[in-house]
Scaffold this motif. Sequence first.
Motif, short mmCIF file in Angstrom:
data_model
loop_
_atom_site.label_atom_id
_atom_site.label_comp_id
_atom_site.label_asym_id
_atom_site.label_seq_id
_atom_site.Cartn_x
_atom_site.Cartn_y
_atom_site.Cartn_z
N PHE A 1 0.42 3.45 -3.20
CA PHE A 1 -0.29 4.88 -2.57
C PHE A 1 0.55 6.11 -2.98
N GLY B 1 -7.22 13.02 1.88
CA GLY B 1 -6.85 11.47 1.79
C GLY B 1 -5.41 11.49 2.18
N LEU C 1 -6.93 -0.13 -2.67
CA LEU C 1 -8.27 -0.33 -1.80
C LEU C 1 -8.39 -1.80 -1.60
N VAL D 1 -8.82 2.96 4.89
CA VAL D 1 -10.01 3.00 3.65
C VAL D 1 -10.37 4.35 3.25
N LEU E 1 -5.00 3.38 -7.45
CA LEU E 1 -5.57 3.04 -6.34
C LEU E 1 -6.65 1.90 -6.29
N VAL E 2 -6.96 1.39 -7.35
CA VAL E 2 -7.89 0.12 -7.27
C VAL E 2 -7.24 -0.96 -6.28
N VAL F 1 -5.91 -3.25 1.08
CA VAL F 1 -6.64 -2.70 2.65
C VAL F 1 -7.69 -3.65 2.96
N LEU F 2 -8.65 -3.56 2.19
CA LEU F 2 -10.04 -4.27 2.66
C LEU F 2 -9.59 -5.73 2.63
N VAL G 1 0.76 -1.12 -0.11
CA VAL G 1 -0.01 0.01 0.02
C VAL G 1 0.80 1.32 0.21
N THR H 1 -8.02 6.20 1.08
CA THR H 1 -7.93 5.79 -0.24
C THR H 1 -9.01 6.11 -1.18
N LEU H 2 -10.30 6.26 -0.46
CA LEU H 2 -11.54 6.77 -1.48
C LEU H 2 -11.40 8.12 -1.51
N ALA I 1 -9.12 8.72 -4.59
CA ALA I 1 -9.70 8.28 -5.63
C ALA I 1 -10.75 9.31 -6.25
#
Length: 408
Positions: free
Chosen positions: A234, A322, A388, A289, A384-385, A391-392, A230, A292-293, A296
């Motif tokens: 990132f 972010g 994410l 999370v 970034l896909v 991280v999830l 990440v 990242t969102l 994005a």
Amino acid sequence: MPNALTRNPASPVVTEAQQGPKLPLLALLALSAAVFLTSLTETLPAGLLPAMSAGLHVSESAAGQTVTLYALGTALTAIPLTAATAGRRRKHLLLAAMAGFGAANTVTALSSDYLLTMTARFAAGVAAGLAWALLAGYARRMAPVHLQGKALAIAMAGIPLALSLGVPAGTFLGTALGRQAAFLVMTALTVVLLGWIAATVPDFPGQPRGGRIPVLRTARIPGVAPVLFVTLVFVLAHTVLYTFIATFLQRLGMGAATDRVLLVFGAASLVSIWFTGAHIHRRLRTLAVAATLLFAAAAGLLAVASGSPAVVYLAVVLWGLGWGGAPTLLQTAAGDAAGESADAAQAMLVTLWNVAMAGGGAVGGILLGALGAASFPWSVLVLLVPVLLVVLAARGHGFPSRRAHRTP
């Protein structure tokens, strides 16, 4: 990025810091100032690309590689330098690193030769990397366990300050007085900082003789690899966009507003780092999370901005929210996952961080030449896909819902 150091219970300074009810604010602010100067110097060319291009008689893409060389200096030397100096007293090492950093900035300021400038930027990156290998550990060691997140957030506040105040100020100085003036100011501030560190920052012992950094073993600890992945992707996404932000804004007809855009970005980053420091102890996963969102969403808005200043400023606010807390988030996640091997995890983190910085400058230059500045936000979205998704997926280790109680 710095490495977390192990407390030595026998040290009277450390014992006092552990038991004291308050944070040593002046010392933490000195570390924040070191973060500020190193972060600002790394990214300063982002606001000075046209001036550096003209002064060094190279293209803007070539001038942007001054960011790449700085990052490479750190990336190539962080782990070996950290290992080689593991037994040295921390304060003496930090002072030596910052002194070398100031000397390299002086050469950058006075040079009109591209190769000499690139060499000086590489040397500055080496010195800054050694300093970064100490800073987070210092912040954590000077604070009681329950305040370590806040201590790290204070130290890392230098990053958004550099982005919000430093780069616009450097851009203004470069425009008004020439690019040399901006780097000479960095040298002067470093001299002041050396006195500040000497007066306020406590000393700590290094590792016992025979201590080493078990890099490969640490990388296999559950949770460490996801955090490092990440970090790499990132930061790469951020650097692709940030290094060439002036060029991107010129495409939208907002080149003259670069300093104001960076100021808004940095202000939002300050909010982010404050919020992260206040909530990271219990909400590390949620914050990762959200970061990242938000980034994005910012990239999506920039991709369709079409020269609308309102959309650009909204996107920059989301980007800052972010990004601002990311250093604190990633350093904390790496230290938590690695446990007793936090030194090695942080050394790898600072290396990958700067690999990403170097890669971002190089990839951005390629994208600029091949597809134009409009490709930057779309590239960020693609990067970034997987961030994410990782991280999830790292729910059990790396970015857990609940942090384990650890002492560094």
